[in-house]
Design an enzyme around this catalytic site. Structure first.
Site, PDB file in Angstrom:
ATOM      1  N   LYS A 191      41.856  51.600  40.478  1.00 24.04           N
ATOM      2  CA  LYS A 191      43.003  51.896  39.609  1.00 24.04           C
ATOM      3  C   LYS A 191      43.373  50.612  38.886  1.00 24.04           C
ATOM      4  O   LYS A 191      43.922  49.691  39.489  1.00 24.04           O
ATOM      5  CB  LYS A 191      44.202  52.379  40.435  1.00 24.04           C
ATOM      6  CG  LYS A 191      45.426  52.697  39.569  1.00 24.04           C
ATOM      7  CD  LYS A 191      46.690  52.413  40.343  1.00 24.04           C
ATOM      8  CE  LYS A 191      47.824  51.762  39.640  1.00 24.04           C
ATOM      9  NZ  LYS A 191      47.772  51.174  38.352  1.00 24.04           N
ATOM     10  N   VAL A 248      54.633  44.253  46.728  1.00 25.06           N
ATOM     11  CA  VAL A 248      53.716  45.402  46.760  1.00 25.06           C
ATOM     12  C   VAL A 248      52.723  45.236  47.919  1.00 25.06           C
ATOM     13  O   VAL A 248      52.386  46.196  48.611  1.00 25.06           O
ATOM     14  CB  VAL A 248      52.990  45.572  45.399  1.00 25.06           C
ATOM     15  CG1 VAL A 248      51.906  46.640  45.479  1.00 25.06           C
ATOM     16  CG2 VAL A 248      53.993  45.926  44.302  1.00 25.06           C
ATOM     17  N   GLU A 266      45.743  39.887  47.967  1.00 30.34           N
ATOM     18  CA  GLU A 266      45.800  38.598  47.272  1.00 30.34           C
ATOM     19  C   GLU A 266      47.087  38.642  46.478  1.00 30.34           C
ATOM     20  O   GLU A 266      47.206  39.383  45.510  1.00 30.34           O
ATOM     21  CB  GLU A 266      44.560  38.459  46.388  1.00 30.34           C
ATOM     22  CG  GLU A 266      44.198  37.023  46.112  1.00 30.34           C
ATOM     23  CD  GLU A 266      44.930  36.491  44.910  1.00 30.34           C
ATOM     24  OE1 GLU A 266      45.928  35.755  45.118  1.00 30.34           O
ATOM     25  OE2 GLU A 266      44.550  36.811  43.786  1.00 30.34           O
ATOM     26  N   CYS A 300      48.516  33.963  39.301  1.00 29.17           N
ATOM     27  CA  CYS A 300      49.053  33.730  40.651  1.00 29.17           C
ATOM     28  C   CYS A 300      48.779  32.290  41.058  1.00 29.17           C
ATOM     29  O   CYS A 300      49.407  31.769  41.963  1.00 29.17           O
ATOM     30  CB  CYS A 300      48.515  34.739  41.641  1.00 29.17           C
ATOM     31  SG  CYS A 300      46.757  34.818  41.666  1.00 29.17           S
ATOM     32  N   GLU A 401      58.309  33.315  42.746  1.00 30.88           N
ATOM     33  CA  GLU A 401      57.260  33.447  41.736  1.00 30.88           C
ATOM     34  C   GLU A 401      57.854  34.124  40.496  1.00 30.88           C
ATOM     35  O   GLU A 401      58.328  35.252  40.571  1.00 30.88           O
ATOM     36  CB  GLU A 401      56.102  34.290  42.270  1.00 30.88           C
ATOM     37  CG  GLU A 401      54.941  34.344  41.286  1.00 30.88           C
ATOM     38  CD  GLU A 401      53.749  35.142  41.788  1.00 30.88           C
ATOM     39  OE1 GLU A 401      53.943  36.278  42.247  1.00 30.88           O
ATOM     40  OE2 GLU A 401      52.622  34.619  41.696  1.00 30.88           O
TER      41      GLU A 401
END
Ligand code: UN1
Length: 512
Positions: A191, A248, A266, A300, A401
């Protein structure tokens, strides 16, 4: 053979047709069961509809998993070197299509062409590397404790693997997951992020053109709860790999655990770059700009914290801020642009909200902080490169973040203090140190709590044949890239062959 596109609506009433892309299930291009679609718009110019994609639901996920399950029965028996040859062919085809796919990616994601070419190249590198793995996939052979007995361990595929990928590396990250998975003999349902589905479709199309059989790779586009959720819950999916936020990741990890799915996460980062007094300042400034504002800070691995020793703090700040102000923000398709837009309105709002948070926390806003509007910026999600200085390491702008072009500069006393600041955070993906002192470099390599440490380079730019991933809230211990990916997408089977022609009991029969 079904076609992959439908005729879509016209763009802005002009003659330009917008393509409607279908899902790729069992080697066919099919519409979603829901009958719904969504638009993939250019974040640099939201009038530009890059494509219309299927807004899929559970029934589409079920169809894709069924196809993958059927395909697995045959694909797992194809010798790994043969599987890998197809991946090698895909690498060659991606080389030919690199420019076209890079332009598609800049249009859907916004990052500058130099970077989207890098993103496609990262998929090419991964394909060449994983093609080589098809002839390795090494496992141990080892002596048995008993005579006339042979012992070894072989790698076996897991089955159907589910993948949920982000928008910031729309081809590279899907390649990190799909390619090792299929070389190991698995089949996949992916996805892609709803902001950037086209690049994943381009990758899947190339793999199919290169000869990946029907059902081995299936692409289902849509939104997290409609597609990601059912994929995660599906009993026939044996592994889930997610690149996304820590929030998530927590949901995916706990859900996957209930059905004992293998799960690779990750997640977020808040990556420190330490600059010591003895550093090559020109190099550190250059690196900090690339790490902080490359990909509009949407990596990231982005260099979102710069920790500078007090002897050079003033000079570093002044020169860094001057250079940040001079960066050219604009449409990534223009080769003179240094930094593209934010991916979407929500991300831009988040970025701007952190400017307010930083100001209210008492950090000094040294440049940027505003949305860019009017003229060439009128239809895009643009923001100025933003630098806060004199940031306290405990402030939210130094701990959370942001995923945007917002850099926090923090002063430190010495290396020990810098490492304390660097580590005092929930994340641990990438880190970096600028120094000419080899002793300091090696202490930092040992002490920085992160999955990656760079010396005299910024925190971005990992290469595909080394392990990629982080510690603490950045992941759950798995690594992508290199052999780490093969480890995730294969399962050990230990094999004992007793050719003694008698019952030999391990641990009990102990021959002299
Ligand atoms: C990411 O931001 O999720 O090391 C991946 C890098 C890139 C990959 C970043 N090769 O910065």
């Amino acid at each position: 053979m079904a076609t992959d596109i439908l005729t879509g609506p016209t763009l802005l009433g002009t003659a330009t047709r917008t393509r409607t892309y279908k899902n790729f299930i069992d080697g066919e291009w099919v519409e979603a069961s829901t009958g719904d679609t969504f638009e993939d718009r250019n974040p640099a110019d939201t009038r530009d509809v890059v494509g219309i994609f299927q807004k899929s639901g559970k029934a589409d996920v079920d169809a894709a998993v069924d196809a993958a399950k059927r395909a697995f029965a045959k694909w797992r028996l194809v010798p790994a070197p043969r599987r890998a040859e197809i991946v090698y062919r895909a690498a060659e085809m991606l080389m030919e299509r690199k420019e076209e796919y890079s332009r598609d990616m800049t249009r859907e994601m916004g990052k500058i062409l130099k970077e989207t070419r890098g993103d496609v190249q990262e998929a090419i590198d991964t394909a060449y590397y994983m093609a080589g793995e098809g002839r390795r996939m090494f496992g141990p052979t080892t002596p048995s404790e008993l005579p006339n007995k042979f012992a070894m361990a072989v790698r076996q595929p897991l089955g159907v693997c589910g993948m949920i990928t982000p928008w910031n590396f729309p081809m590279a990250i899907p390649s990190w997951k799909l390619l090792p998975a299929i070389v190991c003999g698995n089949t996949c349902v992916i996805k892609p992020a709803q902001d950037t589905p086209l690049s994943t479709f381009n990758l899947a199309r190339t793999l199919s053109d290169a000869g990946v059989p029907r059902g081995v790779i299936n692409v289902v586009s849509g939104f997290g709860s409609d597609v990601g959720g059912p994929l995660l819950e599906h009993p026939d999916v044996r592994a889930i790999s997610l690149t996304g936020s820590t929030a998530v990741g927590r949901i995916v990890g706990t859900t996957a655990a209930k059905s004992f799915k293998h799960c690779s996460l990750e997640l977020g980062g808040k990556n420190p770059m330490i600059v010591l007094d003895d550093a090559n300042l020109d190099l550190a400034i250059e690196g900090g700009l690339w790490g902080g504002f490359g990909t509009t800070g949407q990596r990231c691995t982005a260099t979102s914290r710069i920790v500078v020793q007090k002897g050079i703090y003033g000079e570093f700040v002044e020169r860094y801020v001057d250079r940040a102000k001079a960066l050219r923000v604009g449409n990534g398709l223009d080769e003179t642009t240094d930094m593209g837009p934010a991916i979407n309105e929500a991300q831009l709002k988040t970025d701007l909200s952190y400017v307010e948070i930083g100001k209210s926390e008492g950090a000094k806003l040294k440049c940027g902080g505003n949305r860019l509007e009017g003229g060439e910026y009128q239809y895009g999600w643009f923001m100025e490169p933003t630098v806060f200085i004199d940031v306290d390491p405990k402030m939210r702008i130094a701990q959370e973040e942001i995923f945007g072009p917002v850099v926090s500069i923090i002063a430190c006393e010495d290396l020990e203090d810098a490492i304390h600041i660097a580590n005092n955070i929930e994340y641990g993906l990438s880190s970096s140190l600028y120094t000419k002192d080899v002793n300091k470099a090696f202490s930092a390599i040992r002490d920085l709590e992160a999955g990656i440490t760079y010396i005299n380079a910024p925190t971005i730019g990992a290469e595909v044949h080394l392990p990629f991933g982080g510690v603490k809230a950045t992941g759950n211990g798995h690594r992508e890239g290199g052999i780490g990916a093969i480890d995730f997408y294969s399962e050990w089977k230990s094999v004992y062959v007793d050719y003694s022609d008698r019952l030999q009991r391990a641990q009990i029969d102990r021959p002299e």
